[in-house]
Design a protein around this motif. Structure first.
Motif, short mmCIF file in Angstrom:
data_model
loop_
_atom_site.label_atom_id
_atom_site.label_comp_id
_atom_site.label_asym_id
_atom_site.label_seq_id
_atom_site.Cartn_x
_atom_site.Cartn_y
_atom_site.Cartn_z
N PRO A 1 0.89 -1.13 0.17
CA PRO A 1 0.26 0.01 0.10
C PRO A 1 0.84 1.26 0.13
N ALA A 2 0.35 2.25 -0.49
CA ALA A 2 1.00 3.62 -0.76
C ALA A 2 1.00 4.25 0.73
N GLU A 3 0.11 4.17 1.59
CA GLU A 3 0.03 4.62 2.88
C GLU A 3 0.43 3.36 3.95
N CYS A 4 1.33 3.83 4.85
CA CYS A 4 2.02 2.92 5.56
C CYS A 4 1.14 2.91 7.15
N SER A 5 -0.07 2.92 6.74
CA SER A 5 -1.07 2.80 8.01
C SER A 5 -2.28 2.24 7.59
N GLY A 6 -3.25 2.05 8.55
CA GLY A 6 -4.45 1.61 8.16
C GLY A 6 -4.86 0.25 7.91
N PRO A 7 -5.94 -0.25 7.70
CA PRO A 7 -6.37 -1.50 7.35
C PRO A 7 -5.59 -2.51 5.98
N ALA A 8 -5.25 -1.50 4.99
CA ALA A 8 -4.46 -1.73 3.82
C ALA A 8 -3.00 -2.39 4.10
N MET A 9 -2.53 -1.84 5.39
CA MET A 9 -1.09 -2.07 5.70
C MET A 9 -1.33 -3.55 6.29
N ARG A 10 -2.45 -3.84 7.31
CA ARG A 10 -2.43 -5.05 7.88
C ARG A 10 -2.81 -6.15 6.86
N THR A 11 -3.80 -5.81 5.94
CA THR A 11 -4.05 -6.58 4.79
C THR A 11 -2.69 -7.39 4.04
N TRP A 12 -1.95 -6.21 3.73
CA TRP A 12 -0.71 -6.31 2.80
C TRP A 12 0.27 -7.46 3.95
N ALA A 13 0.42 -7.12 4.99
CA ALA A 13 1.40 -8.00 6.07
C ALA A 13 0.96 -9.24 6.08
#
Length: 191
Positions: free
Chosen positions: A92-104
């Motif tokens: 994700p382009a943002e290093c925070s939020g639910p997208a980061m959890r999904t990516w990890a």
């Protein structure tokens, strides 16, 4: 604590480091050098990579890394390479939020699958997901080591915060060396 629980409890920096470490260990599949992901690690280390105002620094570093590791169209590539490319593309382009959890979480699954595909002692069902909610018993050695590394990175960040980044990078570097040797042996075996 299981890997699934560690990911569920991780903060933004821990999630970013976890996903990044999984990708870092798989860089040999992308023909990247050992410094390929250094801009992203540096963004996390200086604190500009996490939090509400982190977007531009993380996003700029991510764009730089994607340009550096850009490869051919994934059509016809080895499954392990395709999985590694997807990890990079999905960051994700943002290093925070639910997208980061999904990516990890997705990076964790993909990296374990890559290690299962590349482990010469793995069973005949490499398509099966590696269980992440238990121990390493019964897992092939390469897969078990990757599971331990993933948990270790998350534990370091949970215990030490930003101070855990350097040892997390060291864990990742060791794993990258192991995977680079496996990829090299595999290439020689095919040649």
């Amino acid at each position: 604590m299981s890997l699934v629980e560690l990911i569920a409890r991780a903060d933004a920096r821990g999630l970013a480091a976890s996903g990044l470490a999984c990708l870092d260990r798989c860089v040999p599949l992308l023909d990247g050098d050992d410094e390929a992901l250094r801009p992203l690690w540096a963004t996390l280390a200086d604190g500009t990579g996490t939090g509400a105002e982190a977007g531009p620094d993380w996003a700029a570093s991510l764009a730089q890394v994607r340009d550096k590791l850009a490869g051919p169209d994934a059509t016809g590539e080895d499954e392990a390479v395709v999985l590694a490319r997807r990890m990079l593309e999905a960051a994700p382009a943002e290093c925070s939020g639910p997208a980061m959890r999904t990516w990890a979480d997705a990076c964790s699954v993909a990296s374990l699958r890559i290690h299962r595909l590349l482990d010469p002692s793995a069973d005949t069902a490499p398509e099966a997901d590696v269980p992440r909610d238990g121990g390493t018993r019964g897992l092939p050695p390469l897969v078990a080591a990757e599971l331990r590394r993933q948990a270790g990175v998350l534990e370091l960040l949970a215990e030490r915060g930003a101070a855990g980044l350097r040892p997390a990078l060291e864990v990742s570097t060791e794993g990258r060396r192991v995977l680079r040797a496996v990829v090299s042996r595999r290439a020689r075996g095919r040649g």
